[in-house]
Write an enzyme that holds these catalytic residues in place. Structure first.
Site, PDB file in Angstrom:
ATOM      1  NE  ARG A 180      -2.016   2.088   3.468  1.00 45.27           N
ATOM      2  CZ  ARG A 180      -2.581   2.618   4.568  1.00 45.27           C
ATOM      3  NH1 ARG A 180      -3.804   2.253   4.922  1.00 45.27           N
ATOM      4  NH2 ARG A 180      -1.943   3.482   5.304  1.00 45.27           N
ATOM      5  CE1 TYR A 192      -5.163   6.183   8.044  1.00 46.12           C
ATOM      6  CE2 TYR A 192      -4.754   5.906   5.696  1.00 46.12           C
ATOM      7  CZ  TYR A 192      -4.874   5.377   6.963  1.00 46.12           C
ATOM      8  OH  TYR A 192      -4.700   4.027   7.151  1.00 46.12           O
ATOM      9  CG  ASP A 247      -6.944   3.443   3.295  1.00 44.00           C
ATOM     10  OD1 ASP A 247      -8.080   3.807   2.923  1.00 44.00           O
ATOM     11  OD2 ASP A 247      -6.699   3.007   4.444  1.00 44.00           O
ATOM     12  CG  HIS A 249      -8.446   6.576   6.068  1.00 46.67           C
ATOM     13  ND1 HIS A 249      -8.671   7.335   7.186  1.00 46.67           N
ATOM     14  CD2 HIS A 249      -8.119   5.343   6.506  1.00 46.67           C
ATOM     15  CE1 HIS A 249      -8.472   6.580   8.261  1.00 46.67           C
ATOM     16  NE2 HIS A 249      -8.144   5.376   7.878  1.00 46.67           N
ATOM     17  CD  GLU A 273      -7.665   0.172   2.724  1.00 47.47           C
ATOM     18  OE1 GLU A 273      -6.737  -0.484   2.202  1.00 47.47           O
ATOM     19  OE2 GLU A 273      -7.684   0.485   3.917  1.00 47.47           O
ATOM     20  CD  GLU A 299     -10.170   1.106   7.315  1.00 48.39           C
ATOM     21  OE1 GLU A 299      -9.427   0.478   6.543  1.00 48.39           O
ATOM     22  OE2 GLU A 299      -9.780   2.049   8.006  1.00 48.39           O
ATOM     23  NE  ARG A 320      -9.825  -1.966   3.777  1.00 46.29           N
ATOM     24  CZ  ARG A 320      -8.748  -2.577   4.290  1.00 46.29           C
ATOM     25  NH1 ARG A 320      -8.309  -3.706   3.791  1.00 46.29           N
ATOM     26  NH2 ARG A 320      -8.107  -2.061   5.296  1.00 46.29           N
ATOM     27  CD  GLU A 376      -4.390  -2.638   6.574  1.00 43.27           C
ATOM     28  OE1 GLU A 376      -3.939  -1.516   6.374  1.00 43.27           O
ATOM     29  OE2 GLU A 376      -5.563  -2.841   6.957  1.00 43.27           O
ATOM     30  CD1 TRP A 439      -6.919  11.560  10.106  1.00 44.91           C
ATOM     31  CD2 TRP A 439      -7.678   9.575  10.810  1.00 44.91           C
ATOM     32  NE1 TRP A 439      -5.833  10.736  10.338  1.00 44.91           N
ATOM     33  CE2 TRP A 439      -6.261   9.530  10.776  1.00 44.91           C
ATOM     34  CE3 TRP A 439      -8.373   8.426  11.220  1.00 44.91           C
ATOM     35  CZ2 TRP A 439      -5.527   8.386  11.126  1.00 44.91           C
ATOM     36  CZ3 TRP A 439      -7.650   7.304  11.581  1.00 44.91           C
ATOM     37  CH2 TRP A 439      -6.238   7.275  11.521  1.00 44.91           C
TER      38      TRP A 439
END
Ligand code: EZ4
Ligand code: CO
Length: 439
Positions: A180, A192, A247, A249, A273, A299, A320, A376, A439
């Protein structure tokens, strides 16, 4: 806070629960088993973890689970100690699904990250007990091996493109086949995945000395202009062989995410992601309409039903979920089975802020399902490994679990006491105009 749960109800009351007397039965010729104690251990060996230890009536037989929810550890610990432990004492720990349903639906106020993390801690401990009692690693109970190990990825973070490249090369030298990549964004403080102090570290580790949340700056414009250039650079320098992912995020708006995925297309990401906030499942259609960049999400999901809309419409390629926040193995195997039916693969969340038992559970599930995608992973510091031993191991790009009964993880309660809880929060973010930003 380390210690046995304070029980609100007398233990004897459990054996006379109406309608449940027949539920607690001996099986396989073994004597019947009861939960006799639930210990909740909050400890900070490097960072905060909440460990659940479920003790049974069979001498020496106990299970260990992880119930860590970064920034809300004490809420989960209190839920476990004050509300859940009294419900468990006297129950048959082998009735894993029944206990899961009882705690999930029986609370009436179901779901949410605090309760689902508490439930995960219990679930892991119960699977651990079941494995130990059966004399089998948990992956055997889940159907047995489908692969030799779980293909895994680490993070490469950098202040600039060259530093990210160095980090990816370093990972490749260690044997990683998937990496990643995140980079600092010019003009944005923090961002992030990349901190000026601990760039190579897991972002979730950063907490200022006063234990209060830091504030980072985010603007979608500079972010979306920088990241495609990073991947253009990485492909030029590293070629096409190494699998790269990124990611987002949950920071983009739907049309931004669609453009972003489209602009990343030439660099053939393994996946993009978490592009959108978890509330907006239908917005994933917009991304799909514009791009063939594979999409991973989940997530921040807490239930199976969070996953349903994305999976049944094939709006994502990888689910995920964080096993530690969706009620662990009992729920994850259902998410995986649902995903299998729609050709969606798994990519369970595997950050440093969930403990070794959850990482072990990730791999037990990964290596026993047909539709595993990628895992991960983190390398736990030595101090964490001493307090909560048995995390899965990295071998040439894959994660493997130890072939021992149960999950293979444990907790050293005496050592845990030496590392008391320290207040810590995840960072927060704002836009340049001062308004709140994810975030
Ligand atoms: O931000 O675990 O993919 N990994 C991540 C993590 C999460 C943290 C939050 O606690 O997104 O770094
Ligand atoms: Co993530």
């Amino acid at each position: 806070m380390v210690g046995a749960a304070t029980l609100a109800q007398p233990i004897a009351a459990q054996s006379t629960i109406r309608g449940e007397a027949s539920m607690s039965t001996s099986s396989r010729g073994l004597p019947s088993l009861k939960i006799t104690d639930v210990r909740v251990i909050v400890t900070c060996p490097g960072r905060n973890y909440v460990v659940v230890k479920v003790i049974t009536s069979e001498p020496g037989l106990y299970g260990v689970g992880d119930a860590t929810l970064n920034g809300r550890e004490l809420a989960v610990a209190t839920t476990l100690e004050k509300h859940i432990a009294p419900l468990l004492i006297g129950r048959d720990p082998e009735a894993v699904e029944d206990i899961w349903q009882y705690l999930y639906r029986g609370s009436y106020w179901r779901g949410g990250p605090v309760q689902m993390t508490a439930l995960a801690g219990v679930d892991l401990a119960l699977w651990d007990i079941k494995g130990k009692r059966a004399g089998m690693p948990v992956y055997q109970l889940l159907g047995g091996r489908t692969r030799r190990g779980a293909l895994c990825y680490t993070h490469a973070n950098g202040a600039d493109f060259a530093e990210v490249e160095d980090q990816v090369r370093h990972a490749m030298e260690r044997g990683f086949k998937v990496v990643r990549a995140q980079v600092a964004i010019p003009g944005l403080e923090g961002t992030y995945g990349v901190s000026s102090s601990t760039r190579a570290g897991e972002p979730a580790l950063q907490t200022p000395a006063n234990g209060l949340p830091s504030t980072e700056l985010f603007e979608p414009g500079p972010y979306m202009r920088t990241v495609p250039k990073l991947f253009a650079y990485l492909r030029t320098k590293l070629g096409d062989e190494i699998e790269l992912l990124h990611d987002a995020h949950e920071r983009l708006a739907p049309v931004e995410a669609a453009r972003f995925a489209k602009e990343l297309e030439p660099y053939h990401l393994f996946y993009l992601e978490d592009p959108l906030r978890p509330e907006y499942k239908e917005s994933f259609r917009l991304i799909r309409e514009h791009s063939t960049t594979p999409i991973a999400m989940g997530e921040l999901f807490n239930t199976l039903w969070d996953c349903v809309p994305l999976i049944k419409e094939q709006l994502i390629d990888y689910i995920r979920c964080d096993l530690g926040h969706i009620g662990a193995i009992t729920n994850a195997r259902k998410v995986a089975a649902l995903a299998e039916a729609f050709q969606v693969k798994t990519a369970w969340h595997g950050p440093a802020d969930i403990g070794p038992p959850t990482h072990a559970a990730n791999v037990h599930v990964d290596i026993s399902i047909p539709n595993f995608g990628v895992q991960e992973m983190v390398f736990f510091p030595e101090i964490t490994q001493e307090v909560i031993p048995g995390a899965p191991e990295f071998k040439d790009g894959y994660m493997v679990v130890r072939d021992v009964p149960g999950l293979g993880t444990d907790v050293n309660e005496e050592l845990a006491k030496k590392y008391p809880y320290q207040r810590a929060y995840l960072p927060t973010a704002r836009r340049r105009d001062g308004s709140v930003q994810d975030w």
